[in-house]
Write a protein that holds these residues in place. Structure first.
Motif, mmCIF file in Angstrom:
data_model
loop_
_atom_site.group_PDB
_atom_site.id
_atom_site.type_symbol
_atom_site.label_atom_id
_atom_site.label_comp_id
_atom_site.label_asym_id
_atom_site.label_seq_id
_atom_site.Cartn_x
_atom_site.Cartn_y
_atom_site.Cartn_z
ATOM 1 N N ASP A 1 0.741 24.938 6.476
ATOM 2 C CA ASP A 1 0.585 23.535 6.119
ATOM 3 C C ASP A 1 1.904 22.810 6.384
ATOM 4 O O ASP A 1 2.928 23.148 5.782
ATOM 5 C CB ASP A 1 0.199 23.440 4.643
ATOM 6 N N PRO A 2 1.936 21.801 7.271
ATOM 7 C CA PRO A 2 3.204 21.114 7.544
ATOM 8 C C PRO A 2 3.798 20.427 6.321
ATOM 9 O O PRO A 2 5.014 20.316 6.192
ATOM 10 C CB PRO A 2 2.822 20.100 8.633
ATOM 11 N N THR A 3 2.933 19.965 5.387
ATOM 12 C CA THR A 3 3.457 19.358 4.172
ATOM 13 C C THR A 3 4.172 20.406 3.319
ATOM 14 O O THR A 3 5.233 20.142 2.742
ATOM 15 C CB THR A 3 2.321 18.704 3.357
ATOM 16 N N ALA A 4 3.609 21.611 3.257
ATOM 17 C CA ALA A 4 4.268 22.688 2.519
ATOM 18 C C ALA A 4 5.610 23.017 3.155
ATOM 19 O O ALA A 4 6.612 23.220 2.452
ATOM 20 C CB ALA A 4 3.374 23.922 2.485
ATOM 21 N N ASP A 5 5.656 23.099 4.475
ATOM 22 C CA ASP A 5 6.923 23.365 5.156
ATOM 23 C C ASP A 5 7.936 22.262 4.851
ATOM 24 O O ASP A 5 9.126 22.536 4.676
ATOM 25 C CB ASP A 5 6.694 23.456 6.671
ATOM 26 N N ALA A 6 7.464 21.010 4.794
ATOM 27 C CA ALA A 6 8.366 19.896 4.492
ATOM 28 C C ALA A 6 8.889 19.985 3.064
ATOM 29 O O ALA A 6 10.058 19.668 2.796
ATOM 30 C CB ALA A 6 7.644 18.569 4.712
ATOM 31 N N PHE A 7 8.045 20.421 2.122
ATOM 32 C CA PHE A 7 8.508 20.626 0.754
ATOM 33 C C PHE A 7 9.630 21.649 0.720
ATOM 34 O O PHE A 7 10.671 21.451 0.100
ATOM 35 C CB PHE A 7 7.357 21.100 -0.139
ATOM 36 N N HIS A 8 9.408 22.779 1.378
ATOM 37 C CA HIS A 8 10.415 23.826 1.381
ATOM 38 C C HIS A 8 11.714 23.323 2.006
ATOM 39 O O HIS A 8 12.808 23.610 1.510
ATOM 40 C CB HIS A 8 9.901 25.047 2.148
ATOM 41 N N ALA A 9 11.608 22.579 3.092
ATOM 42 C CA ALA A 9 12.804 22.056 3.761
ATOM 43 C C ALA A 9 13.540 21.068 2.856
ATOM 44 O O ALA A 9 14.777 21.049 2.812
ATOM 45 C CB ALA A 9 12.420 21.389 5.078
ATOM 46 N N PRO B 1 6.671 16.738 10.701
ATOM 47 C CA PRO B 1 5.314 16.605 10.139
ATOM 48 C C PRO B 1 5.304 16.919 8.643
ATOM 49 O O PRO B 1 5.873 17.917 8.203
ATOM 50 C CB PRO B 1 4.505 17.644 10.927
ATOM 51 N N GLY B 2 4.686 16.059 7.872
ATOM 52 C CA GLY B 2 4.570 16.251 6.431
ATOM 53 C C GLY B 2 5.760 15.766 5.638
ATOM 54 O O GLY B 2 5.709 15.717 4.403
ATOM 55 N N ALA B 3 6.861 15.387 6.310
ATOM 56 C CA ALA B 3 8.070 14.999 5.578
ATOM 57 C C ALA B 3 7.860 13.734 4.760
ATOM 58 O O ALA B 3 8.363 13.614 3.633
ATOM 59 C CB ALA B 3 9.233 14.820 6.542
ATOM 60 N N ALA B 4 7.158 12.764 5.309
ATOM 61 C CA ALA B 4 6.939 11.512 4.585
ATOM 62 C C ALA B 4 6.168 11.760 3.291
ATOM 63 O O ALA B 4 6.503 11.199 2.236
ATOM 64 C CB ALA B 4 6.190 10.518 5.473
ATOM 65 N N GLN B 5 5.150 12.629 3.373
ATOM 66 C CA GLN B 5 4.373 12.939 2.176
ATOM 67 C C GLN B 5 5.236 13.668 1.143
ATOM 68 O O GLN B 5 5.141 13.403 -0.060
ATOM 69 C CB GLN B 5 3.160 13.811 2.530
ATOM 70 N N GLU C 1 7.662 11.150 -0.499
ATOM 71 C CA GLU C 1 6.983 10.238 -1.405
ATOM 72 C C GLU C 1 6.568 10.953 -2.688
ATOM 73 O O GLU C 1 6.695 10.402 -3.795
ATOM 74 C CB GLU C 1 5.751 9.640 -0.723
ATOM 75 N N ALA C 2 6.083 12.193 -2.570
ATOM 76 C CA ALA C 2 5.683 12.940 -3.761
ATOM 77 C C ALA C 2 6.879 13.204 -4.661
ATOM 78 O O ALA C 2 6.785 13.077 -5.899
ATOM 79 C CB ALA C 2 5.029 14.258 -3.353
ATOM 80 N N ALA C 3 8.015 13.569 -4.077
ATOM 81 C CA ALA C 3 9.218 13.815 -4.872
ATOM 82 C C ALA C 3 9.685 12.537 -5.552
ATOM 83 O O ALA C 3 10.074 12.544 -6.734
ATOM 84 C CB ALA C 3 10.318 14.383 -3.981
ATOM 85 N N HIS C 4 9.658 11.425 -4.833
ATOM 86 C CA HIS C 4 10.053 10.138 -5.407
ATOM 87 C C HIS C 4 9.149 9.760 -6.576
ATOM 88 O O HIS C 4 9.629 9.321 -7.635
ATOM 89 C CB HIS C 4 9.998 9.060 -4.328
ATOM 90 N N GLN C 5 7.844 9.957 -6.424
ATOM 91 C CA GLN C 5 6.906 9.610 -7.487
ATOM 92 C C GLN C 5 7.107 10.495 -8.717
ATOM 93 O O GLN C 5 7.006 10.025 -9.857
ATOM 94 C CB GLN C 5 5.473 9.730 -6.972
ATOM 95 N N GLU C 6 7.404 11.764 -8.470
ATOM 96 C CA GLU C 6 7.619 12.674 -9.597
ATOM 97 C C GLU C 6 8.826 12.253 -10.431
ATOM 98 O O GLU C 6 8.783 12.227 -11.664
ATOM 99 C CB GLU C 6 7.830 14.096 -9.094
ATOM 100 N N ILE C 7 9.905 11.909 -9.762
ATOM 101 C CA ILE C 7 11.116 11.497 -10.468
ATOM 102 C C ILE C 7 10.871 10.201 -11.238
ATOM 103 O O ILE C 7 11.290 10.051 -12.391
ATOM 104 C CB ILE C 7 12.279 11.343 -9.475
ATOM 105 N N ALA C 8 10.167 9.266 -10.617
ATOM 106 C CA ALA C 8 9.864 7.995 -11.286
ATOM 107 C C ALA C 8 8.985 8.222 -12.511
ATOM 108 O O ALA C 8 9.176 7.584 -13.557
ATOM 109 C CB ALA C 8 9.176 7.051 -10.300
#
Length: 442
Positions: free
Chosen positions: A19-27, A229-233, A236-243
């Motif tokens: 999953d590219p979003t998962a790879d982006a999370f790890h990165a 791929p998936g970095a924007a998601q 945004e998810a990390a930003h929303q979590e912190i907020a």
């Protein structure tokens, strides 16, 4: 310190490695001090509470991530640590750091899921899991790991849960989509259903969310461009979590649990031989009727029993501070309750009611519940406790006359009956008038 960042994730389980979003999370989280709320202080406190351990304990770190806990556990004990995770680059980071610190002979890494562990029964003295239980689910993890614990073993973990029975709509909406949370009472029920006794419980301090997790993550977000791929998601998810945490920190928390395979100490009530060791634990939802019955039987009226029920529905209620004593059959025979009060404007706790079934009075069942409640409060970071009761009984727990500390009430009570204590000598008792929760009617 988890299989992937907590709580930002596309699903409650481990993300698909393709999953590219998962790879982006790890990165996004690669190289940060932590991948979830926690601290070395929390790890050390859990380790201290888990002791004493065997001379060379066998420790499984499930969902080890880059190994912050595994390294500390190996440093501070003579343990052999088996560190398990599904993210190979995190394991590679741990392997390299263990070699740098001279711990490579004490830490072994393995790429596998924490719920598919290829170890024989009773392989570990300690199973450790900080911030990673959600990847397979609290109930499933506890059932899966039970067979792996050696006799006398302990399970140490942290889990995210509601800190209030009425969380905000925003927090509930977020978590229902990500990982449905439960209260401490519900998690305690689940632990007992899986065959454990909860022996230690305390919420992690707010600093565990920010010092080495959200603050570095915020800086990383500010300097990360969504070019893959998936970095924007992921951003945004990390930003929303912190907020969400900034706006609704009072709705949910991470909590530390120490769980041991359930056992009971044989004993009989006072009309036989008094128990020398009592079993104590936090209240669960199954105990509500029994607690009402204990309080109703211990007093001339049901006022105290009704008060407990009213406090349970009040904002002064604190999960984890209603403690019960059980006999050798697991029957609730004693109860002690701490709820929020204030000394002037300073938050404190009120010890009341305390009750024991008549046949179990003068056996130590009540003292056991009170000591367990005071310990639980101290473990949560509370500092002050007040009580109104018999002046010959409560000093044994550390209570002293409140008036000598400049503490009073707005009603007339015998001076010697109003007492207070500090749970931490570094925090002297404040002065002021005690303000009780509304159900007390004071």
């Amino acid at each position: 310190m988890n299989d992937h960042p907590t709580p930002v994730r596309p699903t409650p389980g481990c993300p698909d490695s393709a999953d590219p979003t998962a790879d982006a999370f790890h990165a996004l989280f690669d190289g940060l001090p932590r991948q979830g709320p926690g601290s070395d202080g929390t790890t050390r406190r859990l380790l201290r509470d888990a002791g004493p351990l065997p001379a060379r304990p066998r420790i499984l770190d499930a969902g080890c991530g880059q190994g912050r806990a595994a390294l500390l556990l190996a440093q501070e004990t003579a343990a052999r640590v088996t560190a398990v995770d599904t993210h190979q680059s995190a394991l590679d980071t741990l392997t390299a750091e263990a070699a740098r610190q001279g711990l490579d002979q004490r830490i072994t890494t393995m790429n596998c899921s924490m719920d598919q562990l290829p170890f024989p029964d009773h392989s570990f003295d300690v199973i450790w899991c900080e911030g990673a239980v959600y990847t397979v689910g609290f109930d499933h993890a506890l059932r899966t790991w039970h067979r792996l614990l050696a006799p006398g073993g302990v399970l140490a973990l942290t889990e995210i849960e509601w800190s209030t029975p009425t969380p905000s709509t925003a927090a509930r909406t977020h978590w229902e989509a990500a990982y449905p949370l439960r209260t401490h009472a519900a998690n305690t029920d689940a632990a007992q259903a899986a065959g454990y006794q909860v022996t230690t419980y305390w919420p992690l301090p707010e600093s565990d969310w920010w010092t080495e997790y959200y603050t570095p993550l915020t800086a990383r977000i500010a300097h990360t461009e969504p070019t893959t791929p998936g970095a924007a998601q992921a951003l945004e998810a990390a930003h929303q979590e912190i907020a969400l945490r900034r706006a609704h920190s009072g709705d949910y928390h991470y909590a530390a649990y120490l769980l041991r395979p359930e056992h009971h100490t044989p004993g009989t009530p006072k009309n036989g031989h008094a128990m020398t060791t009592w079993n104590t634990r936090t209240e669960t939802s199954d105990d509500i009727t029994a607690i009402h019955d204990v309080n109703a039987a211990a007093f001339d009226t049901t006022d105290e029993a009704d008060l407990v029920d009213a406090l349970r529905a009040d904002s002064s209620w604190i999960e984890g501070l209603s403690l019960v004593t059980t006999d050798h059959n697991g029957t609730v025979v004693g109860h002690a309750l701490l709820t929020r009060c204030h000394i002037g404007d300073t938050p404190a706790l009120c010890l009341a009611p305390c009750a024991v079934l008549p046949d179990y009075q003068r056996t130590g069942a009540g003292s056991a519940a009170i000591r367990a409640a005071l310990k639980a409060a101290k473990d949560m970071g509370e500092h002050y406790v007040t009580v109104m009761g018999h002046p010959a009984y409560y000093p044994r727990f550390g209570f002293t006359r409140a008036s000598t500390h400049g503490i009073g009430l707005n009603i007339d009570v015998p001076d010697e009956a109003l007492m207070a204590m500090t749970l931490d000598d570094d925090h002297p008792l404040p002065t002021g008038t005690i303000r009780y929760a509304a159900p007390f009617g004071i």
